[in-house]
Design an enzyme around this catalytic site. Sequence first.
Site, mmCIF file in Angstrom:
data_model
loop_
_atom_site.group_PDB
_atom_site.id
_atom_site.type_symbol
_atom_site.label_atom_id
_atom_site.label_comp_id
_atom_site.label_asym_id
_atom_site.label_seq_id
_atom_site.Cartn_x
_atom_site.Cartn_y
_atom_site.Cartn_z
ATOM 1 N N ASP A 34 113.161 -3.086 53.164
ATOM 2 C CA ASP A 34 113.157 -2.826 51.774
ATOM 3 C C ASP A 34 113.861 -1.398 51.779
ATOM 4 O O ASP A 34 113.373 -0.374 52.047
ATOM 5 C CB ASP A 34 112.127 -2.578 50.843
ATOM 6 N N SER A 198 128.780 4.221 41.020
ATOM 7 C CA SER A 198 129.776 3.467 40.970
ATOM 8 C C SER A 198 130.809 3.977 39.444
ATOM 9 O O SER A 198 130.097 4.460 38.719
ATOM 10 C CB SER A 198 129.380 1.952 40.507
HETATM 11 C C1 LIG Z 1 111.883 0.324 40.228
HETATM 12 C C2 LIG Z 1 111.885 -0.709 39.418
HETATM 13 N N1 LIG Z 1 111.572 -1.043 38.332
HETATM 14 N N2 LIG Z 1 111.630 -2.310 38.005
HETATM 15 C C3 LIG Z 1 111.333 -2.730 36.635
HETATM 16 C C4 LIG Z 1 111.775 -3.160 39.106
HETATM 17 C C5 LIG Z 1 111.923 -4.531 39.268
HETATM 18 C C6 LIG Z 1 112.020 -2.130 40.182
HETATM 19 C C7 LIG Z 1 112.439 -2.346 41.616
HETATM 20 C C8 LIG Z 1 111.126 -2.781 42.123
HETATM 21 O O1 LIG Z 1 110.153 -2.697 41.772
HETATM 22 N N3 LIG Z 1 111.310 -3.288 43.732
HETATM 23 C C9 LIG Z 1 110.186 -3.576 44.510
HETATM 24 C C10 LIG Z 1 109.409 -4.122 44.247
HETATM 25 C C11 LIG Z 1 108.376 -4.558 45.071
HETATM 26 C C12 LIG Z 1 108.671 -4.121 46.292
HETATM 27 C C13 LIG Z 1 109.792 -3.636 46.748
HETATM 28 N N4 LIG Z 1 110.597 -3.376 45.876
#
Ligand SMILES: Cc1nn(C)c(C)c1CC(=O)Nc1ccccn1
Length: 329
Positions: A34, A198
């Site tokens: 990740d 971007s």
């Molecule tokens: C920052 C963010 N806000 N929202 C709605 C999302 C979906 C995120 C990204 C996120 O949660 N990624 C994640 C989740 C679990 C483990 C690793 N990465």
Amino acid sequence: TTGTIATDPEKHDVEYLTPISVGTPSQDLMVDFDTGSSDLWVFSTEMSTSDIKGQTVYDPNNSSTSEKVQGSTWKITYGDGSSSSGDVYLDTVTIGDLTVPNQAVEAAKKVSSEFTDDSHNDGLLGLGFSAINAVEPTPQNTFFDNIKGSLDAPLFTVDLKHGTPGSFNFGYIDPAAYIGNISWTPVDSSQGYWGFTSPGYAVGTGAFRNHSISGIADTGTTLLLLPKSVVSAYYKEIQGAQYDSDQGGYIFPCSPTPPDFVFGVNKGIVTVPGDMVSYAPADSANQNCFGGIQTDTGIGFSIFGDVALKTSFVHLHGSIVPGYYADCA
Ligand SMILES: Cc1nn(C)c(C)c1CC(=O)Nc1ccccn1
């Protein structure tokens, strides 16, 4: 030294799982690499069995090289609301041919239902910047930070693919992994992420629209989460596309294939093919598909997740001051 490890997509490319070995004798786990976080945490024997549904767990007591970091704990809540917490060991961690003898391995005591229900995923390996490591009182280094000094070059590359194994490479750029030119862009690591801006986007074969989009390259997030203005401009081009509050996102008829989505990386562009924007069937009834492009509302920045990354070769360069450089090709 250099290293390479294969990474396998789960169904619908919802996440990519990569094998690591922990401890002596080695305990093999499948984890989610990740770039959007900076903790290596794993399911462990310290959890209550009701939180474990099929995952392989790390048992520090079964490793002759594990060493508890006395007094250290960790707790993480991800942006999607999922969370985990526990305590900390130092132990040997091997990825492919690369070994870090005293890597901080964060053993989970508790995980939220999103992780319990994700039966093939045994934990996360953070490849973000160590500045946002969640261990208290002393933050720990990521695997990449620990191995970086001994790599031929202080970089790793991400090559996720649609529905087939890809790879994470450490310390080298595989010329066979891409065609054309690599386009470089400065990285803003001030928030601990692989952040970049971007310069704009295009919908299908339409004209490129200058529109700064600041976001992070995040292998741990499935979708491409962009500003509302960009997302609505994209779905405006699809007959029958609509925001479905029950599903929590834009859905549209699975056929015909929607237009490509193009975003800029410095002077270069990355194209998300239309058939990858159709992320997954939304409902069997009237053949609607859930969009792989959704809004970043409430996050504070955009997230270039797997939908954006699997269409390009992304190389994250953890060295040159003042900024870091990444490129997509
Ligand atoms: C920052 C963010 N806000 N929202 C709605 C999302 C979906 C995120 C990204 C996120 O949660 N990624 C994640 C989740 C679990 C483990 C690793 N990465």
